[in-house]
Design a protein around this motif. Structure first.
Motif, mmCIF file in Angstrom:
data_model
loop_
_atom_site.group_PDB
_atom_site.id
_atom_site.type_symbol
_atom_site.label_atom_id
_atom_site.label_comp_id
_atom_site.label_asym_id
_atom_site.label_seq_id
_atom_site.Cartn_x
_atom_site.Cartn_y
_atom_site.Cartn_z
ATOM 1 N N ALA A 83 2.837 4.133 -15.900
ATOM 2 C CA ALA A 83 3.428 5.068 -16.853
ATOM 3 C C ALA A 83 4.165 6.197 -16.134
ATOM 4 C CB ALA A 83 2.333 5.640 -17.760
ATOM 5 N N ASN A 84 3.593 6.664 -15.031
ATOM 6 C CA ASN A 84 4.254 7.735 -14.292
ATOM 7 C C ASN A 84 5.557 7.255 -13.660
ATOM 8 O OD1 ASN A 84 3.953 10.543 -13.002
ATOM 9 N ND2 ASN A 84 4.308 9.217 -11.238
ATOM 10 N N ALA A 85 5.579 6.013 -13.154
ATOM 11 C CA ALA A 85 6.821 5.470 -12.590
ATOM 12 C C ALA A 85 7.907 5.355 -13.652
ATOM 13 C CB ALA A 85 6.553 4.108 -11.944
ATOM 14 N N ASP A 96 0.820 -1.207 0.000
ATOM 15 C CA ASP A 96 0.000 0.000 0.000
ATOM 16 C C ASP A 96 0.855 1.258 0.000
ATOM 17 O OD1 ASP A 96 -2.561 -0.948 -0.213
ATOM 18 O OD2 ASP A 96 -2.845 -1.218 1.959
ATOM 19 N N TYR A 97 2.013 1.196 0.655
ATOM 20 C CA TYR A 97 2.934 2.338 0.663
ATOM 21 C C TYR A 97 3.854 2.316 -0.559
ATOM 22 C CZ TYR A 97 1.527 3.247 5.472
ATOM 23 O OH TYR A 97 0.801 3.548 6.599
ATOM 24 N N TRP A 98 4.210 1.122 -1.000
ATOM 25 C CA TRP A 98 5.131 1.011 -2.128
ATOM 26 C C TRP A 98 4.524 1.565 -3.416
ATOM 27 C CZ3 TRP A 98 10.145 0.207 -2.512
ATOM 28 C CH2 TRP A 98 10.686 -0.124 -3.760
ATOM 29 N N VAL A 99 3.217 1.431 -3.574
ATOM 30 C CA VAL A 99 2.583 1.887 -4.805
ATOM 31 C C VAL A 99 2.623 3.416 -4.929
ATOM 32 C CG1 VAL A 99 0.203 2.200 -3.969
ATOM 33 C CG2 VAL A 99 0.604 1.359 -6.295
ATOM 34 N N VAL A 100 2.920 4.122 -3.825
ATOM 35 C CA VAL A 100 3.025 5.586 -3.881
ATOM 36 C C VAL A 100 4.188 6.018 -4.773
ATOM 37 C CG1 VAL A 100 3.352 7.662 -2.461
ATOM 38 C CG2 VAL A 100 1.953 5.788 -1.622
ATOM 39 N N LEU A 101 5.178 5.145 -4.980
ATOM 40 C CA LEU A 101 6.297 5.477 -5.856
ATOM 41 C C LEU A 101 5.859 5.669 -7.304
ATOM 42 C CD1 LEU A 101 9.026 3.046 -4.464
ATOM 43 C CD2 LEU A 101 8.835 5.515 -4.119
ATOM 44 N N LEU A 121 8.530 -1.615 -12.835
ATOM 45 C CA LEU A 121 8.008 -2.979 -12.911
ATOM 46 C C LEU A 121 7.308 -3.371 -11.616
ATOM 47 C CD1 LEU A 121 7.932 -5.545 -14.718
ATOM 48 C CD2 LEU A 121 10.026 -6.274 -13.556
ATOM 49 N N SER A 122 7.917 -3.038 -10.480
ATOM 50 C CA SER A 122 7.318 -3.404 -9.192
ATOM 51 C C SER A 122 6.040 -2.617 -8.918
ATOM 52 C CB SER A 122 8.331 -3.180 -8.077
ATOM 53 O OG SER A 122 8.710 -1.813 -8.017
ATOM 54 N N VAL A 123 6.018 -1.342 -9.303
ATOM 55 C CA VAL A 123 4.803 -0.547 -9.086
ATOM 56 C C VAL A 123 3.652 -1.094 -9.928
ATOM 57 C CG1 VAL A 123 3.769 1.731 -9.483
ATOM 58 C CG2 VAL A 123 5.966 1.551 -8.329
#
Length: 314
Positions: free
Chosen positions: A139-141, A53-58, A170-172
């Motif tokens: 796309a933003n990552a 949940d926090y990692w997806v903020v990247l 890739l991870s996001v």
């Protein structure tokens, strides 16, 4: 724009169009999307749900844009150039326009808003959650972290930053599939959309250079106008001729002013006796008349005949 980059851009564009066509025609890719969604990864591995949940903020546009813009702003200040920030701004602008147009144009609903199993969930323009194709987080990552590799100043830094941006994007993307917010095809199209923007940035270098020159020229003109206005507003001191008397008065210590109410009444001089005083002509002489010399036995009185002295020696 090198030939190698042009080939990569063409291959990525072909992959992009292939994904769109596969989803529109409800091909095997749509069936795979449903299988991944019904597998519900967030239920299979719930222990990593809080971390992801926090990692997806990247991949979220706001926080990542602030962090990368701060770093690029520091580089602009150190290198005395506006190119890093202008390139990043141009990439984000192109990303929002291209990805946003496809999102709202195709109108695909996400897994949480799907209504029919096996459907591609397309053309749902007026339903909630119908703007998820392609994945904006993915796309933003790709663009946000990939721009660091694009602006790297050494080949070694470019390789390391390229690997880092690839892992992050890739991870996001896979995290959004785990959380159930995107289809797998959304992530594939998001990767392609971000990579197209990075590969096409060299075509934007001439406009970026012209914008940088215009901004620097505007800054110089504004600074020159501000300094001219400040010099006109500052009064110029007029030299005043100083005479010796005026200089002495300026150097003399200031006199103490006594208030008029505090002034004392005039007193008589201390050497005058009390009582009425007469003028000098009315005063009685204190010296007696006659000669002021003391009497002497051998001295004759003035006007008398002196006695003859006896002659000595017989």
């Amino acid at each position: 724009m090198t030939r190698h980059r042009v080939v990569l851009f063409g291959a990525t564009l072909a992959f992009y169009l292939t994904i769109v066509l596969a989803v529109v025609t409800t091909s095997w890719l749509v069936r795979f999307d449903w299988q991944a969604m019904l597998f519900r990864p967030y239920q299979q591995w719930p222990e990593i749900h809080a971390f992801l949940d926090y990692w997806v903020v990247l991949g979220q546009r706001g926080p990542t844009a602030v962090m990368v813009a701060a770093w690029l702003g520091w580089r602009c200040w150190r290198q005395h150039t506006l190119r890093p920030l202008l390139a990043f701004g141009a990439a984000l602008l192109l990303l929002n326009v291209s990805v946003g147009a496809v999102k709202y144009g195709l109108g695909r609903s996400g897994p949480h808003y799907a209504t029919e199993v096996g459907s591609n969930e397309m053309w749902h323009w007026f339903q909630p959650g119908s703007d998820i194709f392609p994945s904006g987080h993915t796309a933003n990552a790709v663009v946000t972290w990939g721009i660091l590799a694009y602006l790297a100043t050494s080949p070694r830094a470019r390789r390391w930053l390229s690997a880092l941006s690839a892992v992050l994007s890739l991870s996001v993307g896979l995290t959004t599939v785990y959380l159930g917010t995107h289809w797998l095809s959304d992530v594939l199209l998001g990767w392609a959309a971000g990579l197209l923007i990075l590969l096409g940035l060299p075509w934007l270098e001439p406009p970026i250079a012209r914008a940088e020159a215009w901004l620097l020229d505007l800054r110089d003109r504004l600074l020159a106008g501000a300094s001219r206005t400040a010099s006109q507003a500052t009064p110029v001191p007029v030299p005043v001729a100083v005479t010796p008397l005026a200089a002495a008065e300026e150097e003399a210590p200031p006199r103490e002013t006594v208030p008029q109410s505090a002034a004392r009444a005039p007193r008589a001089p201390a050497y005058l006796a009390p009582g009425p005083h007469t003028t000098r002509s009315e005063r009685t002489p204190v010296t007696p008349a006659g000669s002021r010399r003391p009497p002497h036995p051998d001295r004759a009185t003035r006007g008398s005949t002196p006695a003859a002295r006896p002659l000595t020696g017989g």
